[in-house]
Design an enzyme around this catalytic site. Sequence first.
Site, PDB file in Angstrom:
ATOM      1  N   GLU A 196       2.397  19.463  14.492  1.00  0.00           N
ATOM      2  CA  GLU A 196       1.159  18.719  14.270  1.00  0.00           C
ATOM      3  C   GLU A 196       1.517  17.276  13.959  1.00  0.00           C
ATOM      4  O   GLU A 196       2.631  16.997  13.541  1.00  0.00           O
ATOM      5  CB  GLU A 196       0.413  19.296  13.056  1.00  0.00           C
ATOM      6  CG  GLU A 196      -0.047  20.713  13.254  1.00  0.00           C
ATOM      7  CD  GLU A 196      -0.365  21.400  11.934  1.00  0.00           C
ATOM      8  OE1 GLU A 196      -0.701  20.711  10.958  1.00  0.00           O
ATOM      9  OE2 GLU A 196      -0.255  22.638  11.894  1.00  0.00           O
ATOM     10  N   CYS A 219      -8.309 -24.434  -2.835  1.00  0.00           N
ATOM     11  CA  CYS A 219      -8.591 -25.858  -2.779  1.00  0.00           C
ATOM     12  C   CYS A 219      -9.944 -26.050  -3.457  1.00  0.00           C
ATOM     13  O   CYS A 219     -10.950 -25.515  -3.007  1.00  0.00           O
ATOM     14  CB  CYS A 219      -8.660 -26.345  -1.338  1.00  0.00           C
ATOM     15  SG  CYS A 219      -9.404 -27.983  -1.225  1.00  0.00           S
ATOM     16  N   ASP A 226      -2.120   9.872   8.232  1.00  0.00           N
ATOM     17  CA  ASP A 226      -1.904   9.070   7.051  1.00  0.00           C
ATOM     18  C   ASP A 226      -3.243   8.703   6.422  1.00  0.00           C
ATOM     19  O   ASP A 226      -3.910   7.774   6.845  1.00  0.00           O
ATOM     20  CB  ASP A 226      -1.132   7.813   7.446  1.00  0.00           C
ATOM     21  CG  ASP A 226      -0.305   7.291   6.298  1.00  0.00           C
ATOM     22  OD1 ASP A 226      -0.241   7.986   5.265  1.00  0.00           O
ATOM     23  OD2 ASP A 226       0.261   6.202   6.431  1.00  0.00           O
ATOM     24  N   LYS A 284       1.309  13.990  11.600  1.00  0.00           N
ATOM     25  CA  LYS A 284       1.131  13.762  10.174  1.00  0.00           C
ATOM     26  C   LYS A 284       0.177  12.584  10.016  1.00  0.00           C
ATOM     27  O   LYS A 284       0.512  11.443  10.299  1.00  0.00           O
ATOM     28  CB  LYS A 284       2.478  13.458   9.522  1.00  0.00           C
ATOM     29  CG  LYS A 284       2.437  13.450   8.013  1.00  0.00           C
ATOM     30  CD  LYS A 284       3.852  13.507   7.446  1.00  0.00           C
ATOM     31  CE  LYS A 284       3.865  13.631   5.940  1.00  0.00           C
ATOM     32  NZ  LYS A 284       3.392  12.435   5.259  1.00  0.00           N
ATOM     33  N   TYR A 291      -5.965  20.790   8.805  1.00  0.00           N
ATOM     34  CA  TYR A 291      -4.743  21.357   9.377  1.00  0.00           C
ATOM     35  C   TYR A 291      -4.229  22.625   8.720  1.00  0.00           C
ATOM     36  O   TYR A 291      -3.233  23.166   9.142  1.00  0.00           O
ATOM     37  CB  TYR A 291      -3.623  20.305   9.411  1.00  0.00           C
ATOM     38  CG  TYR A 291      -3.447  19.545   8.112  1.00  0.00           C
ATOM     39  CD1 TYR A 291      -2.943  20.173   6.980  1.00  0.00           C
ATOM     40  CD2 TYR A 291      -3.783  18.201   8.040  1.00  0.00           C
ATOM     41  CE1 TYR A 291      -2.778  19.478   5.794  1.00  0.00           C
ATOM     42  CE2 TYR A 291      -3.619  17.493   6.847  1.00  0.00           C
ATOM     43  CZ  TYR A 291      -3.118  18.137   5.732  1.00  0.00           C
ATOM     44  OH  TYR A 291      -2.967  17.445   4.566  1.00  0.00           O
ATOM     45  N   CYS A 337      -7.165 -31.566   3.058  1.00  0.00           N
ATOM     46  CA  CYS A 337      -7.827 -32.677   2.372  1.00  0.00           C
ATOM     47  C   CYS A 337      -6.991 -33.249   1.235  1.00  0.00           C
ATOM     48  O   CYS A 337      -7.461 -34.117   0.494  1.00  0.00           O
ATOM     49  CB  CYS A 337      -9.198 -32.246   1.858  1.00  0.00           C
ATOM     50  SG  CYS A 337      -9.108 -31.163   0.428  1.00  0.00           S
ATOM     51  N   LYS A 343       9.619  11.967   9.877  1.00  0.00           N
ATOM     52  CA  LYS A 343       8.987  10.650   9.755  1.00  0.00           C
ATOM     53  C   LYS A 343       9.329   9.758  10.943  1.00  0.00           C
ATOM     54  O   LYS A 343      10.498   9.611  11.289  1.00  0.00           O
ATOM     55  CB  LYS A 343       9.461   9.972   8.463  1.00  0.00           C
ATOM     56  CG  LYS A 343       8.904  10.619   7.214  1.00  0.00           C
ATOM     57  CD  LYS A 343       7.614   9.947   6.781  1.00  0.00           C
ATOM     58  CE  LYS A 343       6.947  10.697   5.649  1.00  0.00           C
ATOM     59  NZ  LYS A 343       6.932  10.033   4.378  1.00  0.00           N
ATOM     60  N   CYS A 360      -3.882 -29.337  -0.783  1.00  0.00           N
ATOM     61  CA  CYS A 360      -4.581 -28.748   0.354  1.00  0.00           C
ATOM     62  C   CYS A 360      -4.095 -29.393   1.659  1.00  0.00           C
ATOM     63  O   CYS A 360      -4.057 -30.617   1.767  1.00  0.00           O
ATOM     64  CB  CYS A 360      -6.080 -28.949   0.205  1.00  0.00           C
ATOM     65  SG  CYS A 360      -7.006 -28.373   1.631  1.00  0.00           S
ATOM     66  N   CYS A 372     -13.769 -30.759   1.637  1.00  0.00           N
ATOM     67  CA  CYS A 372     -12.685 -30.161   2.420  1.00  0.00           C
ATOM     68  C   CYS A 372     -13.246 -29.652   3.759  1.00  0.00           C
ATOM     69  O   CYS A 372     -14.074 -28.736   3.774  1.00  0.00           O
ATOM     70  CB  CYS A 372     -12.067 -29.032   1.607  1.00  0.00           C
ATOM     71  SG  CYS A 372     -10.631 -28.294   2.369  1.00  0.00           S
TER      72      CYS A 372
END
Length: 664
Positions: free
Chosen positions: A110, A420, A114, A112, A221, A405, A308, A402, A426
């Site tokens: 099957e 900022c 997540d 896996k 499952y 600006c 895995k 920034c 800005c």
Amino acid sequence: MNIEQQINKIREELRQHNYNYYVLDTPIISDYEFDMKLKELQGLEEKYPEFYDPNSPTLRVGGEVTKNFETVVHDYRMYSLDNSYSKEDLLDWEKRIKKLVDGEVRYTCELKYDGASISLTYQKGVLLKAVTRGDGIQGDNVTTNVKTIKSVPLKLKGDFPYRFDIRGEIVLPYKGFMKMNQERIEAGEEPYANPRNTASGSLKLQDSSETAKRPLDCLLYSIVGEKTGIVTQFENLEKARKWGFKVPEESKMVNSIDEVLEFVEFWDKNRHDLPYETDGVVIKVNDLQQQDELGFTAKAPRWAMAYKFKAEQASTKLNEITYQVGRTGAITPVANLEPVSLAGTTVKRASLHNADQIAKLDIREGDTVFVEKGGEIIPKIVGVDLDKRDQSLNPTIYIDQCPECSTSLVRKEGEAQHYCPNFEGCPPQIVGRIQHYISRKAMDIEGLGGETVALLVKEKLITNYADLYELKKEEVIPLERMAEKSAENLVLGIEKSKMIPFERVLFALGIRYVGETVAKKLAKHYKFIDVIVAATEEELVGVDEIGIKIAQSVVDFFAIEENKNLINRLKSYGVQLEVSAEKLASQTDMLKGQTFVVSGVFEKVSRNELKKMIEDNGGKISSSISSKTSFVVAGANMGPSKLQKANTLNIPIINEEEFLSKIS
Ligand code: AMP
Ligand code: ZN
């Protein structure tokens, strides 16, 4: 056919349509037809509350609120899985198995998934409870939330056993995850990091109607229980599918470890085409008799093994770190990479999240870095190849001004992001705010798009959203790609936005953390913008579901003089900055300061209507009885524990009539 039969018939039909849509992915009626049927059922259930069914398809929308999730002990322990990473690991495992059992060994392979693991208990074909894995021995009862997941059957079909647990994974498919993040970004909120954490977070939301809105899916499952009459794992899967569960079709029965490896190789390559995240393969001994003989170690079954997948990684050169400024002023560092191919796409950019992330990994421009693609939309940098580092590279110094600006950046206590603070001047903040204001979920201004906004700002025709209302057709026509007609439409679209209701205007203002839902709550509670402008942090926190972070952000927003001016201007143009008179007429303050607990089934009004009446008249609703409760409104079948608690605490219990007379 009597009423009860009629109600049950529609419930059955809706269940089948739900199944076709969410489990089989092949709907046979339109969404509209489905909604009409659902409405019909809702009507009947309201009229005939005596036929209440806790598993009715009408209850999928949620609404119940859980403050603390009850801890429950699993009937059967939820074990972990041992991990393997190579063919050798798998051959070793097979050797261990063959020492313990006789005869041929077959396997079920099957994927896996997540997500968040879940254990569902069914009795007499009805969902009894849904419990998170917790520590494997006990978990949290999240039934009210799980019931809102449409692919979880509330009633089973066919020859199911009397009582059993079925285990699976609650996942958030990529598509739904991206949509949710899109909405968060629109609300000026940080996007969620990955689907798995978001899925498990969704199970623990207090308001189940919020869970209902999330596009979660449940993949099953394994079945555990006594006397299920099933003899192999593969048959387990087939049976569960027949009872109405969503069991992924990718599972396969094989005869040898070599075939297991073929399965692994195939899915390692093809898993990215699946709609949800997977991180490996789970191999299970197919014969349940053999599983029994093998048993468990302290931590995991001996008869199962996870393999895995290697996370998809690539290494490439980091050319430059640049910085983006969002509409709320948040700074995001971006890694600009030498293009590299990863999991089927070419990657040129990766997110670096924030200053801490850069410092933690000690990433420097010119480094060779490892890029990984997980459930995240944007790939991330997971490390630096220090062997390849040129000693002349300079450590990264995070910007303190920034990039757009040159204003000095600020970083609030406890926050990861730099900001900022130049709210008014800005450029990306100015353009971003107006773009948000006109967006579909906000003011939905027809005839005006994001690019035109950028152009209007560049040409200095507007510098904020209030300026939109002073735009003249003649000013717009000379712009690039504008014609008389489109300029007319633009002005007309802006005019029409004056009809948009207050709650959406509030969302459109672009206050950080004030998304659609929060805007609705605030509009409903305060009704007038002036009252919100004047509200203190403490007052705001007193509003249902408004936390300190939101409250602070609202206060900060209106502390800026410029914002107050904007609001006054919007008001003078006729933009809706209060709840409409019509809506207001149905609302009073009669129940102000009173908290109600609603329990049982009612005759004249539905539970939801009753709750709405309480809120419309200024009352508060709570899910559990405490000393703060003013009244319990009780219908038929009020829970015995609630009754007892109300009596112990001396909370007055009133019936439907008594409640209605309170507000009439
Ligand atoms: P781990 O958390 O790494 O110990 O792995 C065990 C977890 O894998 C289980 O608790 C399940 O939530 C999850 N899992 C995902 N897909 C499957 C599957 N097909 N069979 C068994 N467990 C699975
Ligand atoms: Zn700036």
